[in-house]
Design a protein around this motif. Structure first.
Motif, mmCIF file in Angstrom:
data_model
loop_
_atom_site.group_PDB
_atom_site.id
_atom_site.type_symbol
_atom_site.label_atom_id
_atom_site.label_comp_id
_atom_site.label_asym_id
_atom_site.label_seq_id
_atom_site.Cartn_x
_atom_site.Cartn_y
_atom_site.Cartn_z
ATOM 1 N N ASN A 81 25.472 58.709 -55.969
ATOM 2 C CA ASN A 81 25.384 60.130 -55.630
ATOM 3 C C ASN A 81 24.294 60.374 -54.599
ATOM 4 N N VAL A 87 30.942 62.134 -52.928
ATOM 5 C CA VAL A 87 31.845 61.485 -53.880
ATOM 6 C C VAL A 87 32.094 62.441 -55.047
ATOM 7 N N PRO A 88 33.353 62.711 -55.378
ATOM 8 C CA PRO A 88 33.654 63.658 -56.470
ATOM 9 C C PRO A 88 33.025 63.219 -57.796
ATOM 10 N N PRO A 90 34.102 63.635 -60.945
ATOM 11 C CA PRO A 90 34.998 62.923 -61.864
ATOM 12 C C PRO A 90 35.119 61.433 -61.532
ATOM 13 N N MET A 91 35.076 61.093 -60.221
ATOM 14 C CA MET A 91 35.133 59.685 -59.843
ATOM 15 C C MET A 91 33.864 58.957 -60.290
ATOM 16 N N LEU A 92 32.727 59.621 -60.191
ATOM 17 C CA LEU A 92 31.473 59.020 -60.650
ATOM 18 C C LEU A 92 31.488 58.812 -62.163
ATOM 19 N N VAL A 94 34.126 58.156 -63.914
ATOM 20 C CA VAL A 94 34.975 56.977 -64.126
ATOM 21 C C VAL A 94 34.198 55.708 -63.815
ATOM 22 N N VAL A 95 33.426 55.735 -62.732
ATOM 23 C CA VAL A 95 32.610 54.569 -62.367
ATOM 24 C C VAL A 95 31.613 54.249 -63.481
#
Length: 326
Positions: A81, A87-88, A90-92, A94-95
């Protein structure tokens, strides 16, 4: 009603209500909806972690690396971040969850594949993960001004008067209710803890089941890495240091037997809420926060004693049944 009052979780819920009532007598307003909502929010991450620890303990194992997994996964998404604010979120998330899953699976591989005791593996990985945090961050902290507004705000969005952080916990609790009561995997966790030998004869792969328990534990730890960093707005090697003991305490207080095979979703959640109420009550009634450790320790010892007495009563009942049958 007589059957209900015999349930340990019922009495733990009564104790929590009594603690809230007593704190409200000393500090009027403690039992207000806003204050109680805050306690639930503060306890949400612990509830999620306690559920992950629960499935591990049910298999006669323990995961001492959960807090370090959380800290490492949280640092990974904090650094992403910081470097790429676009970077969205929700994607973070998931990561973070996926990184935690990998770390949990790594523990499981050593325990399942090499037969190393879980306490040894996770005690080692606890230290390793902290070292990795130091290396990838260069010894630096990610402070509040380095986070994007969306990263910080995502857990604070309110739905029906409660922040998303609480709803995440609710969703995971409901998922665990289904997992533990309606799936073969959930039943396998209990079977492995009750009697690993009998589980093998029943066609359950004990090693694989234990591996999956650590995968679940790691997945939840990683997900909580984002939740923790977003809520407290900091990423560092010190994040959640020692918190793994609090997670184990929540499980034991909630009736999850350290011998394996005994425990419930409700017990893990109530154990976490019990510690949350203590943590929230002590400051408002002017008791030093250091007493929290003493109270938590006493609660753990009492819970272990109660677990032991319950196990002995069960064993005596089994022996009497066997003697009567003979």
């Amino acid at each position: 009603m007589s059957a209900i009052v015999k349930v340990r979780e019922f009495w733990l819920a009564v104790l929590i209500a009594a603690l809230v009532f007593a704190a409200n007598l000393r500090a009027p307003g403690f039992a207000s909806p806003s204050r109680l909502s805050g306690i639930v929010e503060d306890s949400s991450i612990l509830m999620i972690l306690a559920l992950g620890q629960m499935v591990v303990i049910l298999t006669r194992s323990i995961d001492l690396s959960m807090a370090s997994n959380l800290a490492l996964s949280g640092m990974i998404v904090a650094l992403i971040n910081q470097a790429a604010p676009g970077v969205p979120v929700p994607m973070l998330m998931v990561v973070a969850a996926f990184s935690g899953l990998l770390l949990g699976a790594l523990n499981g591989v050593f325990i399942w594949g090499l037969g190393i005791p879980a306490i040894v593996v996770t005690l080692g990985s606890l230290t390793i993960y902290r070292g990795v945090i130091f290396l990838i961050a260069g010894g630096q902290w990610v402070n509040a001004d380095a986070f994007s507004p969306s990263f910080v705000a995502f857990t604070r969005i309110e739905v029906l008067g409660l922040p998303l952080l609480v709803w995440y916990a609710v969703a995971i609790i409901l998922a665990f209710v289904v997992l533990m009561s309606r799936t073969a995997l959930g039943r396998s966790f209990y079977a492995v803890g009750v009697n690993p030998t009998a589980a093998v004869y029943a066609g359950i792969d004990v090693g694989r089941t234990t591996f999956l328990a650590f995968c679940i534990s790691g997945l939840l730890s990683g997900f909580c890495g984002y939740l923790w960093v977003s809520r407290y707005v900091i990423g560092s090697v010190e994040v959640a240091r020692g918190y793994e003991l609090t997670v184990v305490a929540a499980c034991v207080i909630g009736g999850i037997s350290i011998s394996g095979g005994v425990g419930s979703v409700a017990g893990a959640v109530l154990g976490a809420l019990f510690l949350g109420v203590i943590n929230g009550a002590l400051p408002v009634i002017n008791i030093s926060p250091f007493w929290q450790m003493a109270i938590s320790g006493a609660a753990i010892i009492l819970a272990v004693v109660l677990n032991g007495r319950g196990a002995k009563r069960s064993q005596r009942l089994i022996l009497r049944t066997a003697e009567a049958a003979a």
